[in-house]
Design an enzyme around this catalytic site. Structure first.
Site, mmCIF file in Angstrom:
data_model
loop_
_atom_site.group_PDB
_atom_site.id
_atom_site.type_symbol
_atom_site.label_atom_id
_atom_site.label_comp_id
_atom_site.label_asym_id
_atom_site.label_seq_id
_atom_site.Cartn_x
_atom_site.Cartn_y
_atom_site.Cartn_z
ATOM 1 N N THR A 93 0.824 -1.214 0.000
ATOM 2 C CA THR A 93 0.000 0.000 0.000
ATOM 3 C C THR A 93 0.856 1.261 0.000
ATOM 4 O OG1 THR A 93 -1.551 -1.176 1.422
ATOM 5 C CG2 THR A 93 -1.946 1.152 1.121
ATOM 6 N N HIS A 151 -8.462 -7.182 2.902
ATOM 7 C CA HIS A 151 -7.021 -7.413 3.040
ATOM 8 C C HIS A 151 -6.787 -8.883 3.342
ATOM 9 C CE1 HIS A 151 -2.918 -7.254 4.519
ATOM 10 N NE2 HIS A 151 -2.817 -6.008 4.117
HETATM 11 C C1 GP9 Z 1 -2.322 -1.158 6.512
HETATM 12 C C2 GP9 Z 1 -2.790 -1.218 5.106
HETATM 13 C C3 GP9 Z 1 -2.464 -2.534 4.483
HETATM 14 O O1 GP9 Z 1 -2.285 0.105 7.057
HETATM 15 O O2 GP9 Z 1 -2.292 -0.166 4.387
HETATM 16 O O3 GP9 Z 1 -1.147 -2.612 4.148
HETATM 17 P P1 GP9 Z 1 -0.594 -3.582 3.016
HETATM 18 O O4 GP9 Z 1 -0.249 -4.864 3.698
HETATM 19 O O5 GP9 Z 1 -1.612 -3.763 1.971
HETATM 20 O O6 GP9 Z 1 0.586 -2.863 2.506
HETATM 21 MN MN MN Z 2 -2.661 -2.688 0.564
#
Ligand code: GP9
Ligand code: MN
Length: 619
Positions: free
Chosen positions: A295, A410
């Protein structure tokens, strides 16, 4: 003992056992792909050479320490291999030094640890047991090596090492120069040598800032002027002038979800409808370009139109650099800039980076009310996240730029059963199966958000940009994914799976379309600035306005793969983009773009590692 009859020193036996185990792991547990006999040969030889390299050091030790050294080296070596294996099962990538300091990887791994540890892993201690038994039972195997044999043993080390490097260079010319493909490195020189290489890179990149000077940035500026497409404003210039921008980064969303169905139920009814509307421009060939920073990489690319790093997350390693980021530019144009994300502020080092690149406010975890009912998995669920954000949004000065980062969809895609409005898929991959339920949930959450925005009266004065941040289903699930999309996943299909949703929704706009232009995260910054009617001629970007007629014609991935208007290139294979057919290497069809891609990735690294923007005047 049979072994003793052969009179082989124990370090040779240990090298053999350990090397063999490593080969089996590469081949069958990591599942590294082999394209030809030469690769197979290298993959077989390099673990033996590496093991010998480490175990042979024992000859220089006192006899009583030799055995201890062999035992503990076998354990430590196995541990390194195993940690990489668990990491690989989740990320299809190998550990780098910067990644070790990224807290979230650990978090990601612990939340899913049981899917990443397999029963057969126990077998990995077999060689340790044998080495241990042999080393304890046959104390006499510890020998006083003569000076002569010590030197001989070490000479063999260097011979093996040199042989391995030569073979690797033959198989993969410029391996060490074009080293952003870690899988190739490991395949060719083995995991231990790879880690040594990685440590060297770490030192080198740290030194790069110290030795950087302003001549480098003028070279890059010249390149960008000539190569990265026009900075002229396009027909869409100013279409969203003075509007608020609500940018929604949708966690792990890939295009396979759009228009998909499970047992007759649409996975993403709201997004499916939205993308076809007259007030939405949907880019169906929009690619994410993230690497180890997930992300945070997607945020970095969007904010800066630079590439992420080849190792680690820029948010972690270079949060103090000089940038000319989107929020800074917007601030200068009287925008209030904020971020909403219901997670720990220090995650991905966001707090530090956001502050540096000019966000006025970051609404993190503590700005939201989390209860037993409204949170699961990674934390606050998306519907509540959006709902609770509205009052903050209403309080903001207009125009504002606000980024929202969702969380529910996620890995490992858990959702309480009573909140699921779609069945799970039924395939060999639980991860893929579960992903439809969280995707559906997030689709509903986005709809909730749109409704709330309308109710609050903010909707009419805003544009809403939706973007998937990166892939959610890794290569590890290729079999199940292939069955789901009805295609065998080769390099070409893998690249096509890196497409993520990208929609620009402009209330009141009537010329919405589905664009098939090849675009990516790198283009978001110039596109948004153009829509808002903000000219920033001195800005340095690798991307171009998506609406421009003069684009550079390719989207580069961090590992050197790319999608161009005509071709898709990955794992050294050049495919026709339209038909997906492999193109005869003799034609060198992909070579011209490949050179540019390598050049850009190198320049982008130079900017970040050298902190080169401190030498450039953006005003
Ligand atoms: C956590 C979210 C997810 O704050 O941004 O992170 P990722 O594992 O997708 O990088
Ligand atoms: Mn992410």
């Amino acid at each position: 003992m049979q072994f003793n009859k052969l009179r082989l020193p124990l370090f040779v036996i240990a090298s053999f056992l350990f090397g063999l185990k490593t080969y089996f792991m590469y081949r069958f547990m990591f599942g590294l792909t082999i394209e030809n006999l030469m690769q197979e040969f290298i993959l077989f030889v390099n673990p033996l050479a590496s093991a010998y390299l480490v175990f042979a050091i024992s000859v220089w030790l006192k006899p009583k320490n030799q055995m201890r050294y062999l035992r503990w080296t076998a354990i430590a070596g196995t541990l390194i291999l195993y940690l990489n294996l668990v990491f690989y099962r989740n990320f299809t990538d190998f550990i780098t030094i910067p990644v070790l300091f990224q807290g979230n990887n650990a978090a990601d791994l612990t939340s899913s640890i049981f899917t990443l540890i397999h029963f057969e892993d126990v077998l990995l201690i077999l060689d340790i047991i044998i080495i241990w038994l042999l080393s304890v039972k046959s104390i006499h195997a510890a020998v006083h090596f003569s000076r002569h044999s010590k030197i001989a043993a070490t000479a063999v080390t260097f011979l093996l090492l040199a042989g391995n490097v030569v073979l690797a260079e033959i198989e993969r010319p410029m391996l060490f120069v074009r080293a952003f493909d870690r899988e190739y490195l490991v395949k060719n020189i083995g995991i231990y040598n790879y880690h040594i290489y990685d440590a060297t890179m770490q030192t080198k990149t740290k030194a790069q800032r110290v030795f950087a000077d302003d001549s480098e940035i003028s070279e890059i500026e010249t390149y960008m002027k000539e190569e990265t497409g026009s900075k002229e404003s396009s027909e869409m210039f100013g279409v969203a002038e003075d509007k608020n921008v609500i940018f929604v980064s949708i966690e792990s969303f890939q295009n396979y979800l759009l228009d998909s169905e499970i047992n007759g139920t649409e996975t993403t009814p709201f997004l499916n409808d939205l993308k076809e509307r007259n007030d939405t421009i949907w880019f169906e060939n929009f690619y994410h370009q993230t690497a180890q920073g997930k992300t945070s990489d997607s945020e970095f690319i969007v904010e800066n139109s630079l590439y992420p790093l080849d190792r680690g997350s820029v948010y972690f390693t270079h949060a103090q650099n000089e940038y000319n980021a989107l929020p800074e530019i917007l601030n200068q144009n009287e925008y209030e800039t904020t971020v909403f994300h219901a997670n720990n502020k220090s995650f991905w080092n966001r707090e530090v980076m956001y502050d540096n690149i000019g966000y006025d406010e970051f609404y993190g975890e503590e700005s939201f009310e989390e209860t037993e009912e409204n949170s699961f998995g990674w934390g606050l669920e998306d519907k509540d996240f959006f709902e609770q954000s509205i009052p903050y949004l209403e309080d903001q000065e207009q125009p504002f730029y606000s980024k929202f980062i969702t969380l529910t969809h996620h890995f490992p895609f858990e959702l309480p059963e009573e909140k699921a409005n779609i069945d799970k898929h039924d395939s060999g991959s639980q991860t893929l199966n579960d992903s439809f339920q969280t995707a559906r949930y997030t689709d509903e959450a986005v709809e909730v958000f749109f409704n709330e925005l309308k109710e609050s009266g903010l909707y009419e004065d805003s544009i809403i940009v939706l973007m998937g941040d990166h892939y959610g289903i890794s290569e590890f699930h290729n079999k199940a994914m292939g069955e789901f999309i009805g295609k065998e996943i080769n390099g070409y299909e893998h690249m096509q799976l890196q497409r993520v949703p990208f929609m620009i929704h402009i209330p009141g706009y009537e010329d919405g379309e589905n664009s098939d232009e090849v675009v990516g995260q790198i283009d978001v910054k110039p596109t948004l600035l153009n829509l808002l009617g903000i000219e920033d001629e001195k800005d340095l970007t690798f991307g171009t306005d998506m609406f421009s007629d003069d684009r550079k014609g390719f989207i580069a991935m961090r590992d050197g793969s790319f999608v161009s208007d005509d071709y898709i290139y990955t794992d050294s294979i050049c495919y026709d983009r339209e038909t997906g057919e492999e193109i005869d290497p003799e034609e060198e069809a992909c070579a011209p773009v490949r050179e540019k891609v390598d050049q850009e990735l190198q320049y982008s690294n130079d900017i970040i590692y050298g902190d080169l923007f401190r030498f450039y005047d953006f005003k």
